[in-house]
Design an enzyme around this catalytic site. Structure first.
Site, PDB file in Angstrom:
ATOM      1  N   SER A 159       0.829  -1.211   0.000  1.00 41.61           N
ATOM      2  CA  SER A 159       0.000   0.000   0.000  1.00 41.61           C
ATOM      3  C   SER A 159       0.860   1.257   0.000  1.00 41.61           C
ATOM      4  CB  SER A 159      -0.903   0.030   1.230  1.00 41.61           C
ATOM      5  OG  SER A 159      -1.754  -1.089   1.250  1.00 41.61           O
TER       6      SER A 159
HETATM    7  N1  SAH Z   1      -0.184  -5.053   3.844  1.00 39.81           N
HETATM    8  C1  SAH Z   1       0.348  -5.603   2.626  1.00 39.81           C
HETATM    9  C2  SAH Z   1      -0.648  -5.435   1.513  1.00 39.81           C
HETATM   10  C3  SAH Z   1      -0.560  -6.508   0.513  1.00 39.81           C
HETATM   11  S1  SAH Z   1      -1.867  -6.542  -0.663  1.00 39.81           S
HETATM   12  C4  SAH Z   1       1.667  -4.965   2.299  1.00 39.81           C
HETATM   13  O1  SAH Z   1       1.971  -3.902   2.857  1.00 39.81           O
HETATM   14  O2  SAH Z   1       2.449  -5.534   1.535  1.00 39.81           O
HETATM   15  C5  SAH Z   1      -3.038  -7.610   0.113  1.00 39.81           C
HETATM   16  C6  SAH Z   1      -2.580  -9.001   0.436  1.00 39.81           C
HETATM   17  O3  SAH Z   1      -3.725  -9.739   0.852  1.00 39.81           O
HETATM   18  C7  SAH Z   1      -1.971  -9.770  -0.722  1.00 39.81           C
HETATM   19  O4  SAH Z   1      -0.696 -10.205  -0.361  1.00 39.81           O
HETATM   20  C8  SAH Z   1      -2.935 -10.941  -0.929  1.00 39.81           C
HETATM   21  O5  SAH Z   1      -2.280 -12.122  -1.325  1.00 39.81           O
HETATM   22  C9  SAH Z   1      -3.558 -11.080   0.448  1.00 39.81           C
HETATM   23  N2  SAH Z   1      -4.857 -11.754   0.477  1.00 39.81           N
HETATM   24  C10 SAH Z   1      -5.854 -11.727  -0.444  1.00 39.81           C
HETATM   25  N3  SAH Z   1      -6.898 -12.469  -0.037  1.00 39.81           N
HETATM   26  C11 SAH Z   1      -6.566 -12.982   1.189  1.00 39.81           C
HETATM   27  C12 SAH Z   1      -7.237 -13.831   2.120  1.00 39.81           C
HETATM   28  N4  SAH Z   1      -8.467 -14.309   1.898  1.00 39.81           N
HETATM   29  N5  SAH Z   1      -6.584 -14.144   3.260  1.00 39.81           N
HETATM   30  C13 SAH Z   1      -5.334 -13.666   3.516  1.00 39.81           C
HETATM   31  N6  SAH Z   1      -4.651 -12.867   2.667  1.00 39.81           N
HETATM   32  C14 SAH Z   1      -5.267 -12.527   1.510  1.00 39.81           C
END
Ligand code: SAH
Length: 211
Positions: free
Chosen positions: A67
């Site tokens: 993000s």
């Molecule tokens: N806070 C993270 C944001 C990553 S984007 C950062 O700073 O890097 C969101 C993440 O959520 C992705 O890595 C994706 O794989 C994960 N995601 C998507 N659906 C999910 C689920 N049902 N359970 C756990 N993680 C999930």
């Protein structure tokens, strides 16, 4: 941005905080300090590190993004972490938001669906010495019932609606910070108090979908 050019990333992080974070109204001093001291560039794949402190999300592989710095700071401030807080994070991704939360709170439990991302984040966080992070691979929509209740739950991927399990696993008082929606999304705070649930919309956002 070379890892050994310590001076350069510290200055870049300070500029990021001054312009993008303090400049947009984030006031929580522990959040500001965490955003200054966590080395954001080390969570980003080498080929994109030059944009680590830019005012935008950055690709981290597997179709996912870290993000924008302001959004990480805002969600952390909304979670209102205290030194003893226990926080659940859904969507570990590269582990940067995890590190910011773990700098501000007592313990962080984090769940990631994509095993390769979870493994890379685990190694990055371990190399930085974060001993207060517990990570697992799985579907975050079910929460982490064995570790509940949590003072705050922070979700970094957007479901169509608030997953009930995440509300159930909030302490009283407790707060859920979550982007919700499909084509258009809003960042919500769901507060759980002795008198029930209160829900407010903070701002329009764009997150990858919760799968
Ligand atoms: N806070 C993270 C944001 C990553 S984007 C950062 O700073 O890097 C969101 C993440 O959520 C992705 O890595 C994706 O794989 C994960 N995601 C998507 N659906 C999910 C689920 N049902 N359970 C756990 N993680 C999930």
């Amino acid at each position: 941005m070379p890892d050994n050019a310590n001076g350069s990333w510290v200055e870049a992080a300070e500029r990021m905080v001054a312009h993008q974070i303090e400049g947009r109204g984030i006031r929580n001093t522990r959040v500001l300090e965490a955003m200054r001291t966590v080395p954001r560039h080390l969570f980003i794949p080498e080929e994109h590190r030059g944009r680590a402190f830019a005012d935008e999300p950055v690709e981290i592989g597997h179709g996912q993004t870290i993000s924008q710095p302001f959004i990480v700071a805002l969600m952390t401030e909304l979670a209102d972490p205290k030194p003893a807080s226990r926080i659940l994070e859904i969507g570990t991704g590269c582990g940067y938001q995890t590190a910011v939360l773990a700098t501000c709170a007592g313990e962080v439990f984090t769940i990631e669906l994509e095993a390769a991302l979870a493994e890379r984040a685990r190694r990055t966080l371990q190399a930085m010495g974060f001993a207060n992070v517990h990570a697992r691979v799985g579907d975050g929509a079910a929460g982490w019932p064995e570790a509940a209740p949590f003072d705050a739950v922070v979700v970094t991927a957007a479901p169509a609606d608030v997953p009930p399990a995440l509300v159930d696993q909030l302490a009283v008082p407790g707060r859920l910070v979550i982007p919700v929606g499909t084509t258009s999304q809003e960042l919500l705070v769901v507060e759980r108090g002795a008198d029930g649930l209160r829900r407010r919309s903070v701002l329009p956002v764009r997150f990858v979908p919760l799968r």
